[in-house]
Every structure is written in C-alpha cells, then in structure tokens.
Design a protein around this motif. Structure first.
Motif, PDB file in Angstrom:
ATOM      1  N   LYS A   1      -6.529   9.024  -2.732  1.00 20.25           N
ATOM      2  CA  LYS A   1      -7.137   9.695  -1.581  1.00 20.25           C
ATOM      3  C   LYS A   1      -6.969   8.867  -0.305  1.00 20.25           C
ATOM      4  O   LYS A   1      -6.674   9.395   0.763  1.00 20.25           O
ATOM      5  N   GLN A   2      -7.154   7.562  -0.448  1.00 20.55           N
ATOM      6  CA  GLN A   2      -7.017   6.684   0.710  1.00 20.55           C
ATOM      7  C   GLN A   2      -5.576   6.712   1.230  1.00 20.55           C
ATOM      8  O   GLN A   2      -5.341   6.743   2.430  1.00 20.55           O
ATOM      9  N   CYS A   3      -4.607   6.717   0.308  1.00 19.27           N
ATOM     10  CA  CYS A   3      -3.198   6.757   0.723  1.00 19.27           C
ATOM     11  C   CYS A   3      -2.854   8.090   1.377  1.00 19.27           C
ATOM     12  O   CYS A   3      -2.153   8.139   2.385  1.00 19.27           O
ATOM     13  N   LEU A   4      -3.330   9.195   0.802  1.00 14.25           N
ATOM     14  CA  LEU A   4      -2.877  10.509   1.257  1.00 14.25           C
ATOM     15  C   LEU A   4      -3.690  11.052   2.425  1.00 14.25           C
ATOM     16  O   LEU A   4      -3.210  11.885   3.182  1.00 14.25           O
ATOM     17  N   GLU A   5      -4.922  10.610   2.547  1.00 17.50           N
ATOM     18  CA  GLU A   5      -5.760  11.167   3.600  1.00 17.50           C
ATOM     19  C   GLU A   5      -6.308  10.116   4.551  1.00 17.50           C
ATOM     20  O   GLU A   5      -6.831  10.440   5.602  1.00 17.50           O
ATOM     21  N   GLY A   6      -6.237   8.847   4.141  1.00 10.85           N
ATOM     22  CA  GLY A   6      -6.898   7.804   4.915  1.00 10.85           C
ATOM     23  C   GLY A   6      -6.084   7.333   6.094  1.00 10.85           C
ATOM     24  O   GLY A   6      -4.932   7.710   6.284  1.00 10.85           O
TER      25      GLY A   6
ATOM     26  N   GLY B   1       0.803  -1.220   0.000  1.00  8.74           N
ATOM     27  CA  GLY B   1       0.000   0.000   0.000  1.00  8.74           C
ATOM     28  C   GLY B   1       0.833   1.265   0.000  1.00  8.74           C
ATOM     29  O   GLY B   1       0.325   2.347   0.263  1.00  8.74           O
ATOM     30  N   ALA B   2       2.124   1.138  -0.323  1.00  7.33           N
ATOM     31  CA  ALA B   2       2.986   2.330  -0.348  1.00  7.33           C
ATOM     32  C   ALA B   2       2.699   3.163  -1.595  1.00  7.33           C
ATOM     33  O   ALA B   2       2.364   2.625  -2.650  1.00  7.33           O
ATOM     34  N   LEU B   3       2.836   4.491  -1.452  1.00  4.61           N
ATOM     35  CA  LEU B   3       2.710   5.412  -2.594  1.00  4.61           C
ATOM     36  C   LEU B   3       3.867   6.399  -2.492  1.00  4.61           C
ATOM     37  O   LEU B   3       4.067   7.030  -1.452  1.00  4.61           O
TER      38      LEU B   3
ATOM     39  N   PRO C   1      -4.479   0.906   3.044  1.00  2.00           N
ATOM     40  CA  PRO C   1      -5.365   1.528   2.043  1.00  2.00           C
ATOM     41  C   PRO C   1      -6.329   0.572   1.361  1.00  2.00           C
ATOM     42  O   PRO C   1      -7.335   1.014   0.817  1.00  2.00           O
TER      43      PRO C   1
END
Lengths: 517, 103
Positions: free
Chosen positions: A349-354, A26-28, A358
């Motif tokens: 969005k899930q990665c950056l704000e969740g 789940g890494a970005l 993710p």
C-alpha cells in the motif's frame, strides 16, 4: 554486474509473473517469471555475460535503475544500508514521542498456562501484591509532563540534539499488568484516566476483559478508549485456557463485556494467542465474531499472535504457520483474524499509494524510541515483557523525578538494524526492523541480535498475496484461491513446532509439524 | 567486446513494470540530502492541511501514528489521498494492461 543482495521476490498466483521488491531502494515491480527467478537464484552474486545477455538491454537498464542490479560490492551495499538505517534511526529518535504505560498491579485474576509472567507474581507473592497509589501516579504524571514531547527520551539519554517539537503531543497511555482492570485496581485506574483526560491523552489497556464491567464508567472516546482483550477460541476451548481462581468459565462474561465496550465507543482489539492446541479454532472464533456482529463494528479489530513460549516450549507454532492459516481463511471466508501479513500489506500500500520513501520508520517497537513503564513498586521499565523483574528495570521514580540506572535505557534506544551485523546484510532489514529486542535477547543473550522468527519464510509469500489482492481489486478480477494457496511452500526450511504428532485439528497444514531441534 | 547482435532486444520480450516511483536514493547517499529524501512525509508530520483535530485521530491524515496503525490510508488528508489514489491507479491499470497484453 551483480544482483543486489537486497532483492526480495516471489512468484505470483499467475505463474507467468513474479513480484519484485528492493530492500533499501523501496522499488516494487512486476516482472516476468524468468526475471524474478534469475534474480532470486543469483541474489548477491555476479551475473554471467550469458545471463546478462539473456535479460536484454532494456531489462538490464530497468533493473539497474531500480537497484536490483548494481555495480556496488556486497560491502558497499551494506554500507549503504547502514547509512540509510542510521538516518532513519536518528529521525525516529528525534521525532518520536515518548510512550508511557502504567502497571496498576502485578496480580492477575487468571492463571493462563502459557503466560510469560510467573503465577507467583499473579498471586501477589514475593512483594508483587503492591497496587499503584495516587502518590505514585502523581509522580509519574509529573515525569510524563516533562518528557512527552517528540524526541524527549533521546534527549534525556544524550542520543539526539534535535530541538523539542513545539507541536502539542496528545498520545495514549497504556495499562498493563498482571491484570490492570480488576476489582482491586478500580479506583486507581479511574484516577489515571482522569489525569490523562485532563492532559488530552487517552488511555488503552491490555486486559483479559473478565472484570471489564467494573470500568464501564471510565470507558468511551477520550477516556479508556481502546482495550485489547483475549479470547483463545470458542467457549469450550477458551474456558480450558483462560481460567483463574474464582473464574472457571470466562468466555460468556468476556463476550458480554466486548458487546458493552463497543456500545460505549471503546475500540476493541480482540487478540487470540495461538499454539498448536487452538489453531483449529481460528475459523470458528472468527465465525463467532461475525455472528455476534462485532466484525461489522468500525471499532473492532481482531488479530492472532503466536504463543512465544517464554515459559512453555510446548505446542508452539511459528508466525509462518499462523500466517498461512489466517491468509487462507481470509481467502475462503472473506474475513479472518489478522496474522503477520500486515507488513506486506502495508508495504504494498505504501509503495502503490504512498508518498516518498516507503520505509518510514525503523524502530521495531516503542521501547526503541523511548517507552517508560511505571509500576506499583516505583520501578520503571522499557519493555512489558521485563516488568516485575527488578534486574531488568531501567530506573526508578519518586517525588524528585525519574532516576535512570546506568546506560540501560540508552541501550534500548541504540538498537536498530544498522547496529546488528546479520540485519545489516538482510534484505528485510528495513521491513522487519530486527524483530523484538526481548526475543532476540532470550535467543542470543543480547538484544543486539536479530529476532527473525520465520519472517524470511512468510514475508515473500505474503508480499505476493498482498500485491495479488491489490491488483485483483484494481482490475476488478476475481482472485484465484487455489493459485494463492499454492504459493505457500510445500515444506519450509525449518521446523514449525516442537510437538510431533500433534494435530492442528481440521486445519490441514501445507507442511508437516516437525520437532524443534 | 559485445557484438552488435547482442544489443538487439528480442521482439517478444516482456518488460518489467515499475509499480512505483523511487526517489534518487543512491545519488543522495553520503550527502546531507539523504535525510531529506528518507524522512519526508513521516507519520506524525501532519500534511495537506491536517490540523490534528480530525475525528479520525490520524486514521486518514497520519496525525496520530499510534491510533492509525491499523488501516491508515497514508500521510495525506482524505481528499488529497483520493485524488492521488485515482491518478496512481489509472497509471497502474494502464501499465498492467500493457503487461497482460505482452504476456
């Protein structure tokens, strides 16, 4: 050191950088172009000593900590993916509420040429003239009352031992057909809405909207709360596709019904079924939605989907083509029908704000966690593309309850990427969730197969576009429309349509329309 | 065996930027902790004071996954979401500015 087989990467509009994602950690990450390119070109392969040295120690350390570089073998990575997928699947089964749908009738007031259901069914021939009765609805609701808790479907089929969730389950009951909202179903639909409302459940419908005006008295918040309605273009084109006995020109009356639905507080999900013959209308219909004031309405959503060709193999376009059209239009006009870019947008969005991991769920659709579709012939199905085909039913229902046939429902609930060989090796497994089971079965003869449907082609590009849009908003910079458009491939790996020579009108495709092989 | 010069990082190398934090997933494989790592804060699990009675019907707090499928903010209540978002965006902006300077 190996490059993980689950690396996902694509160049960003700023050519100095690539976006990098990992399909199970789940890494970005945003990385220099040389790093993104190296990882993609060597996905699943060992890096040479020279390549490792060129990356540099800090970069190698970073990429290893994020899972992009690994000491695991390909098989060990696959085992890890299966373990993760199985854990998510078990949690899905344990905490998903059962979904419920009704088929009030199989008859339909339209005869759209691309419909996946037969027109004999829509004409009411061969036993398809049955209308749902209050007795059948009562029986179905007695089953709903017993099975609406989270995990109930999995418990029923012996696939989970999780205890029932004590929290009250509200949820939605969806109507489908044939056409669920027509003059012949008025009374029974009102009855379903009434029984649902008493239980705190709302009702939605997938409808052509032609006779929606007969249902205004049951529409609004807490009742018939959402409708999916199809317009296939502006008036001229729509009226050549969405036609039926007694309904030659449906565009204007459907538009009026959408106005009324929004005014009544019922959400409208406008659907456009797209193939090569109407792809050029997406922009015009979008403009029509804007001029009509729908796009300013909080309860309005518009999405485009490809005609999947269960009955027709002509004029098809792939999700990749449609997504190119919708994302390009959005950049140019500021608004467009949503295509298939949502998974990338939600992943970013899930990665950056969740919070937390993710990948939250792994079921591709409600049929894979428990969906009961009650029809007017006392049959029960799990998939709306199967309804009316008795050999595909999962059971029947009567005054004594639900009677499942063999292991059919259990098979639906057993499908997930960890159970499918090619999916367990795919970097997109936890994002695409193996695609539609029904489409996989149509293509491969078994639902335990993948239905990729060009996801690998368009997801990396949509990921780059979604991240770029997010970053532009974050940093307050304008987007570079030309650079974004240039991200799409000059020519995709496989064919886009099966009708050579067909023009998509004024939509200039970035690649040729090729013949299906 | 690598020579000492091979461990030297080129001074002008642009470093990747991690855009999110990841959980200790690999360490949890084949342990009972895996489920805890993977399935915390799932849609359908009301969190941060959500009583499932909100007018958004899950659009903000995730209490109704069916309704919230279009534009849900996330799995937290709106005030908490706004606070988290502000913090995370500040960190992200700083990291991206550094990358821009390096690139």
């Amino acid at each position: 050191m190996r490059v993980s087989g689950y690396v996902i990467s694509h160049s960003l509009p700023d050519p100095r950088f690539w976006i990098l994602a990992h399909g199970y950690t789940g890494a970005l990450d945003k990385v220099p172009e040389s790093v993104g390119r190296l990882l993609m070109e060597n996905r699943g392969k060992d890096l040479t000593a020279t390549q490792t040295r060129e990356l540099g120690d800090r970069t190698v350390e970073h990429l290893t900590a994020r899972g992009y570089l690994t000491r695991m073998s390909a098989e060990a990575e696959r085992d890890a993916l299966i373990e993760i997928a199985t854990t998510l699947h078990e949690a899905d089964l344990a905490d998903s509420p059962t979904g419920f749908m009704f088929i009030p009738a199989y008859t339909c007031n339209l005869r759209c040429p691309y419909c996946f259901q037969s027109h004999d069914m829509h004409a009411g021939r061969d036993g398809y003239d049955a209308i749902l009765t209050p007795e059948l609805v009562d029986r179905a609701f007695s089953i709903i009352d017993r099975l609406h808790d989270a995990g109930a479907a999995a418990r029923l089929t012996g696939l989970t031992e999780a205890a029932p969730d004590p929290r009250p389950s509200s949820g939605d009951i969806c109507l489908f057909g044939g056409e669920p909202l027509a003059s012949g179903t008025r009374t029974i639909v009102a009855y379903i809405v009434e029984l649902a409302s008493r239980r705190g459940k709302t009702v939605s419908a997938i409808t052509n909207g032609v006779e929606l005006d007969l249902f205004f008295d049951v529409m609004g918040p807490g009742r018939l709360e959402e409708v999916q309605i199809t317009l296939d273009g502006t008036a001229g084109l729509h009226d050549s596709r969405r036609i039926g006995p007694g309904f030659r020109h449906t565009f204007d009356r459907i538009s009026a019904n959408i106005d009324a639905a929004l005014a009544l507080g019922t959400r409208v999900n406008l659907r456009m079924n797209v193939d090569a013959t109407n792809a050029a209308e997406i922009e015009d219909l979008g403009e029509y939605c804007r001029l009509r004031g729908w796009t300013d309405h909080a309860g309005f959503f518009a999405g485009a989907a490809v005609v999947t060709g269960e009955t027709t193999r002509k004029n098809l376009i792939t999700p990749a083509t449609l997504t190119w059209i919708t994302t390009s239009l959005k950049d140019r006009a500021g608004w467009s029908f949503a295509g298939y870019e949502r998974p990338a947008r939600e992943f970013v969005k899930q990665c950056l704000e969740g919070e937390g991991y993710p990948f939250k769920r792994i079921a591709n659709c409600a049929a894979e966690t428990g969906l009961l579709i009650f029809d007017a012939r006392a049959d029960v199905y799990s998939c709306w593309e199967d309804v009316g085909v008795r050999s595909r039913r999962i059971g029947t229902y009567d005054e004594t309850g639900l009677h499942l046939e063999g292991q059919v429902m259990r098979r639906w609930l057993s499908r997930f990427p960890g159970a499918i060989e090619e999916c367990s090796r795919c970097p997109y497994a936890l994002i695409h969730s193996s695609g539609c089971a029904k489409h996989a079965e149509n293509e491969h003869g078994t639902m335990f197969a993948s239905a990729c449907e060009s996801f690998q082609q368009y997801f990396p590009t949509t990921l780059a576009l979604a991240y770029d849009a997010y970053e532009a908003t974050l940093l307050g910079r304008p987007i570079d429309r030309q650079a974004r458009s240039d991200l799409w491939p000059a020519e995709p790996e496989s064919s886009m349509a099966d009708n050579p020579g067909r023009s998509l009108g004024k939509v200039a495709l970035p690649w040729p329309v090729l013949k299906r092989t | 065996m690598a020579g000492p010069e091979e461990n030297v990082e080129p001074a002008d190398r642009v470093q990747p930027v991690a855009l999110n934090e990841i959980t200790n997933l690999l360490g949890a494989l084949r342990t009972p902790l895996l489920r805890e790592v993977l399935v915390q804060l799932r849609p359908g699990n009301p969190v941060a004071g959500c009583d499932s009675e909100c007018i958004c019907r899950g659009g903000m707090c995730g209490c109704n996954a069916i309704v919230s499928s279009y534009e849900k903010f996330d799995l937290v209540s709106l005030p908490e979401y706004q606070r988290l978002r502000e913090e995370r965006i500040k960190e992200l902006r700083e990291a991206l500015s550094r990358l821009e300077g390096d690139g």
